[in-house]
Design a protein around this motif. Sequence first.
Motif, short mmCIF file in Angstrom:
data_model
loop_
_atom_site.label_atom_id
_atom_site.label_comp_id
_atom_site.label_asym_id
_atom_site.label_seq_id
_atom_site.Cartn_x
_atom_site.Cartn_y
_atom_site.Cartn_z
N ILE A 182 0.84 -1.19 0.00
CA ILE A 182 0.00 0.00 0.00
C ILE A 182 0.88 1.25 0.00
O ILE A 182 1.90 1.31 0.70
CB ILE A 182 -0.94 0.00 1.22
N ASP A 183 0.49 2.22 -0.77
CA ASP A 183 1.22 3.49 -0.87
C ASP A 183 1.17 4.21 0.49
O ASP A 183 0.10 4.62 0.95
CB ASP A 183 0.59 4.36 -1.96
N GLU A 184 2.33 4.32 1.13
CA GLU A 184 2.37 4.93 2.46
C GLU A 184 1.99 6.41 2.43
O GLU A 184 1.39 6.93 3.39
CB GLU A 184 3.77 4.76 3.06
N GLN A 185 2.32 7.10 1.34
CA GLN A 185 1.94 8.52 1.25
C GLN A 185 0.43 8.67 1.17
O GLN A 185 -0.16 9.54 1.82
CB GLN A 185 2.61 9.17 0.04
N ALA A 186 -0.22 7.80 0.35
CA ALA A 186 -1.68 7.85 0.27
C ALA A 186 -2.30 7.49 1.60
O ALA A 186 -3.30 8.10 2.02
CB ALA A 186 -2.16 6.89 -0.82
N LEU A 187 -1.71 6.54 2.30
CA LEU A 187 -2.21 6.13 3.61
C LEU A 187 -2.10 7.29 4.61
O LEU A 187 -3.05 7.58 5.36
CB LEU A 187 -1.43 4.92 4.10
N PHE A 188 -0.94 7.97 4.60
CA PHE A 188 -0.74 9.10 5.51
C PHE A 188 -1.72 10.22 5.21
O PHE A 188 -2.31 10.81 6.12
CB PHE A 188 0.70 9.61 5.37
N TYR A 189 -1.93 10.51 3.92
CA TYR A 189 -2.85 11.59 3.54
C TYR A 189 -4.26 11.29 4.04
O TYR A 189 -4.93 12.19 4.59
CB TYR A 189 -2.87 11.75 2.02
N MET A 190 -4.71 10.06 3.88
CA MET A 190 -6.07 9.72 4.30
C MET A 190 -6.21 9.79 5.82
O MET A 190 -7.26 10.18 6.33
CB MET A 190 -6.43 8.31 3.79
N GLN A 191 -5.13 9.45 6.54
CA GLN A 191 -5.19 9.55 7.99
C GLN A 191 -5.23 11.01 8.45
O GLN A 191 -5.87 11.33 9.46
CB GLN A 191 -3.99 8.83 8.61
N THR A 192 -4.57 11.88 7.71
CA THR A 192 -4.64 13.30 8.03
C THR A 192 -6.03 13.87 7.79
O THR A 192 -6.37 14.93 8.33
CB THR A 192 -3.62 14.12 7.21
N ARG A 193 -6.84 13.17 7.00
CA ARG A 193 -8.22 13.60 6.74
C ARG A 193 -9.19 13.00 7.75
O ARG A 193 -10.41 13.13 7.61
CB ARG A 193 -8.64 13.20 5.34
N GLY A 194 -8.65 12.34 8.79
CA GLY A 194 -9.50 11.88 9.87
C GLY A 194 -9.83 10.40 9.86
O GLY A 194 -10.54 9.92 10.75
N SER A 212 -9.13 6.39 10.32
CA SER A 212 -8.25 5.52 11.09
C SER A 212 -7.35 4.75 10.13
O SER A 212 -7.62 4.66 8.93
CB SER A 212 -9.06 4.55 11.94
N ASP A 213 -6.30 4.14 10.69
CA ASP A 213 -5.40 3.35 9.84
C ASP A 213 -6.15 2.19 9.19
O ASP A 213 -5.97 1.93 7.99
CB ASP A 213 -4.25 2.80 10.70
N ALA A 214 -7.03 1.53 9.95
CA ALA A 214 -7.77 0.39 9.41
C ALA A 214 -8.71 0.82 8.29
O ALA A 214 -8.80 0.16 7.23
CB ALA A 214 -8.55 -0.31 10.52
N ASP A 215 -9.43 1.93 8.49
CA ASP A 215 -10.37 2.38 7.47
C ASP A 215 -9.64 2.86 6.22
O ASP A 215 -10.11 2.64 5.09
CB ASP A 215 -11.24 3.51 8.01
N ALA A 216 -8.50 3.52 6.42
CA ALA A 216 -7.73 3.99 5.27
C ALA A 216 -7.21 2.81 4.44
O ALA A 216 -7.28 2.82 3.20
CB ALA A 216 -6.57 4.86 5.74
N ARG A 217 -6.71 1.79 5.12
CA ARG A 217 -6.23 0.61 4.40
C ARG A 217 -7.38 -0.09 3.67
O ARG A 217 -7.22 -0.57 2.54
CB ARG A 217 -5.55 -0.36 5.37
N LEU A 218 -8.54 -0.15 4.33
CA LEU A 218 -9.70 -0.75 3.69
C LEU A 218 -10.06 -0.02 2.41
O LEU A 218 -10.29 -0.64 1.35
CB LEU A 218 -10.89 -0.75 4.66
#
Length: 447
Positions: free
Chosen positions: A382-394, A396-402
């Motif tokens: 999984i793209d860590e930058q995309a994961l980080f961006y989605m987490q900054t939008r509120g 959770s790590d699990a929901d972003a990965r999903l």
Amino acid sequence: MNVEKQYLDLYAAHEDALCRHAPEVMNRLRPQALAHFRQAGFPSVKDDRYRYTDVAQAFAPDYGLNLNRLPIPVTADDVFRCDVPRLATALYFAVNDSLLDTPRPGSFPPGVYAGGMNGFVRQHPDLAARYYGRAAATDRDAVTALNTLLAQDGFVLYLPAGVRLERPVQLINLFRSDVDLMACRRILVILEAGAQAALLVCDHSIDPAVRFLGTQVVEIFAGENAVFDCYDLEESSLTTTRFSSICVEQAAASNVLINGITLNNGLTRNSYYIRLGGERAETTLCGLAIQDGHQHVDTYTHITHAAPRCTGSELFKNVLNGHATGVFNGRILVEKGAEQTQAYQTNRNLIADSETRMYSRPQLEIYADDVKCSHGMTTGRIDEQALFYMQTRGLSDADARLMLRVAFTSEVLERVRLEALKDRLLRLVEKRFRGELARCNECRAGH
């Protein structure tokens, strides 16, 4: 040859029962299948097509077979209910490798046949003899030879020229047994010129504690200007081993879509053999597998462009976790004279753990000059930058990965041409990533 010997001995001891409960069109191919199976034996891991799948080991256990066609104590409505919103289908059931006697076909236009092989042979003996076994060569693959040797029935869909089905046909394959069991399934689809239909095949295992082995051979013949969709959905069990071969022959200007989705399984081998034999034929071949634990999905594809101006588009995606193993071995063959071919092959894989294994081998073999062909493969996390961006939008790590995993699969699901089925598959994929039982809420198979 010890593993092969148990099947050779089985056939020698029960040939009469096998033939007595099957139509002649199936029996006439058994001697040829026997010779090819005896000569070749199961492929070893030295065979490039099976390098990462031990076929002999998969067939080694002593599985039972229902050679005498004993009735299965199953009522379809008691174990299965599928109610995909807005997807009204003509529904058929097969338990192990026997069609139930209570299909619910609805109304079809005159001349359409959907049902068992025996009934088709009685109504259309010439068609059955002309098409059965023609696309699935027994000298190509020992598993196909074994299936041809042991199969006793099959599901047939036949459309005369110009007929179009408004409703998809749905075949539910249920594994049900109290002992370890092997089933040999056949599907034959014949669309004459200008016909159009869609078939959805769903595989389920009702008894998760029992070991099942399924061999399935699907033959599809698309006549000139015919349009056909084939959706193959596997939601079986960790104790299910499945070897499936889909063999397609396309005439001029035909259009075939095949989409295979594995949501839950044990060991699965999916083989696709497609031959574009008429000018301007189009094929779309795609698939998706979601795997974790020790699940194994091996995909082999072979698309032959034998005529000019044909188009082939191929896309397979795998999402793997844990100790899962994925294999993609794809080959595109452009024969001499198949000018102006357009052929595209893509394999993309998303892995999460260091123990996960993904083996990919895309191939092109071209003997024509004026062609547009490409192939490619990517495997990564999984793209860590995309994961980080989605987490900054509120999120959770699990929901972003999903969300990222669902987005990764969407390209395959978007190629489903039945909107109601596409919507249901999107929900099933999301449930699968959440770790929920990969099964429709309305489906009671296995409950």
